[in-house]
Write a protein that holds these residues in place. Sequence first.
Motif, short mmCIF file in Angstrom:
data_model
loop_
_atom_site.label_atom_id
_atom_site.label_comp_id
_atom_site.label_asym_id
_atom_site.label_seq_id
_atom_site.Cartn_x
_atom_site.Cartn_y
_atom_site.Cartn_z
N LEU A 145 -7.96 7.62 -8.19
CA LEU A 145 -8.30 8.67 -7.23
C LEU A 145 -9.56 8.31 -6.43
O LEU A 145 -9.60 8.39 -5.21
N THR A 146 -10.60 7.84 -7.16
CA THR A 146 -11.90 7.62 -6.49
C THR A 146 -12.18 6.15 -6.17
O THR A 146 -13.08 5.85 -5.39
N VAL A 182 -1.32 6.55 -6.08
CA VAL A 182 -2.67 5.99 -5.94
C VAL A 182 -3.21 6.44 -4.58
O VAL A 182 -2.48 6.46 -3.58
N SER A 183 -4.49 6.80 -4.52
CA SER A 183 -5.09 7.29 -3.27
C SER A 183 -5.49 6.13 -2.36
O SER A 183 -5.59 4.98 -2.80
N ASP A 184 -5.76 6.47 -1.09
CA ASP A 184 -6.08 5.43 -0.10
C ASP A 184 -7.36 4.66 -0.41
O ASP A 184 -7.41 3.44 -0.22
N ILE A 185 -8.40 5.36 -0.88
CA ILE A 185 -9.68 4.67 -1.12
C ILE A 185 -9.49 3.53 -2.14
O ILE A 185 -9.85 2.38 -1.86
N SER A 188 0.85 -1.21 0.00
CA SER A 188 0.00 0.00 0.00
C SER A 188 0.88 1.25 0.00
O SER A 188 0.58 2.24 -0.68
N LYS A 189 1.96 1.18 0.76
CA LYS A 189 2.88 2.33 0.84
C LYS A 189 3.49 2.60 -0.55
O LYS A 189 3.56 3.76 -0.99
N LEU A 211 -9.82 -0.52 -1.34
CA LEU A 211 -10.85 -1.24 -2.08
C LEU A 211 -10.23 -2.41 -2.86
O LEU A 211 -10.77 -3.53 -2.88
N ALA A 212 -9.09 -2.15 -3.49
CA ALA A 212 -8.43 -3.18 -4.30
C ALA A 212 -8.02 -4.36 -3.41
O ALA A 212 -8.26 -5.53 -3.76
N LEU A 213 -7.43 -4.07 -2.25
CA LEU A 213 -7.01 -5.15 -1.35
C LEU A 213 -8.21 -5.97 -0.91
O LEU A 213 -8.18 -7.21 -0.87
N ASP A 214 -9.30 -5.26 -0.62
CA ASP A 214 -10.51 -5.95 -0.17
C ASP A 214 -11.08 -6.83 -1.29
O ASP A 214 -11.43 -7.99 -1.07
N LEU A 215 -11.16 -6.29 -2.51
CA LEU A 215 -11.73 -7.05 -3.62
C LEU A 215 -10.90 -8.30 -3.93
O LEU A 215 -11.44 -9.39 -4.13
N LEU A 216 -9.58 -8.14 -3.98
CA LEU A 216 -8.74 -9.30 -4.31
C LEU A 216 -8.81 -10.36 -3.21
O LEU A 216 -8.69 -11.55 -3.46
#
Length: 257
Positions: free
Chosen positions: A129-130, A97-100, A89-90, A104-109
């Motif tokens: 961004l979004t 890339v923004s935090d949201i 993530s860092k 979301l990507a980590l959660d989806l995968l």
Amino acid sequence: MNGTLYYSVRMHASIGSKHLSGAERLVTTTVLDRAVSELVSRALSKRVAPDQITVTIDCLGAGRPRILKSLDVTMMPGDDYRAARIAASKVLREIGVSDIPINLALDLLSRGAAPSRQNMRGAILMDGLTGGRLEPDQERGVRATRFDWTPEADHLIRTKLAGYGLSHFRTREALALATKVVHGPGVIAELCWSDDPDYTAGYVASRSKGYVRFSFLKQAGNNRGGRVLFIDHQMSSIQRLVDYLQNEAVLIDCPDR
Ligand code: AMP
């Protein structure tokens, strides 16, 4: 014959309607039959036998594919997948890339990115961004095809990756795929980990940071995985990116050749 002909070869193996394995090659006529035979062997090497193997061969003509230099590889060892996801993530944040979208990507995968909660066959395209989903088909995603190592680089990259202790074909293929996708119009970065329960490694890739490989981005035995391409919020034509990923032929060369 005028010039060398290039062929895209795609293998897809399944059990019923369930995807089992898939792989791609981009080769010339002289090695076409060998490439087909290697892909069929790959389909048969899974723990379970497929009941259908489809090999699709498309002649791309004699136009020379675009040549890209392979991304540099950075190794991030460590066997704690939670710590590795924080580190990944860092890296993504540093790339822009923004935090949201990262979360979301980590959660989806982690849980199966398709609306049906299955793994997708292709990649998610996500607004960097979004976090908005931009791929036309959220169940399937977008598959990158028509890429491979040049024959010279194929040999060199095997030796180079073996020097890092990486001799699995997945690493070689993922590095080629990552090199193609991060050069796509509007792509900021890629996050990937495999859905193969025996393969725990994953990576963050970008043009600026190269291919940053984490030994554990998930726990062994976990069969959830996928790919997310983070896209510049200003990118106006997703179709242009989809065309590049699916249709533009790219051969990858080694950086130190
Ligand atoms: P793999 O590294 O082959 O285990 O693939 C991990 C995940 O990445 C798959 O579940 C797909 O969601 C995605 N994927 C695999 N191959 C491709 C491809 N050629 N293009 C885009 N996404 C892919």
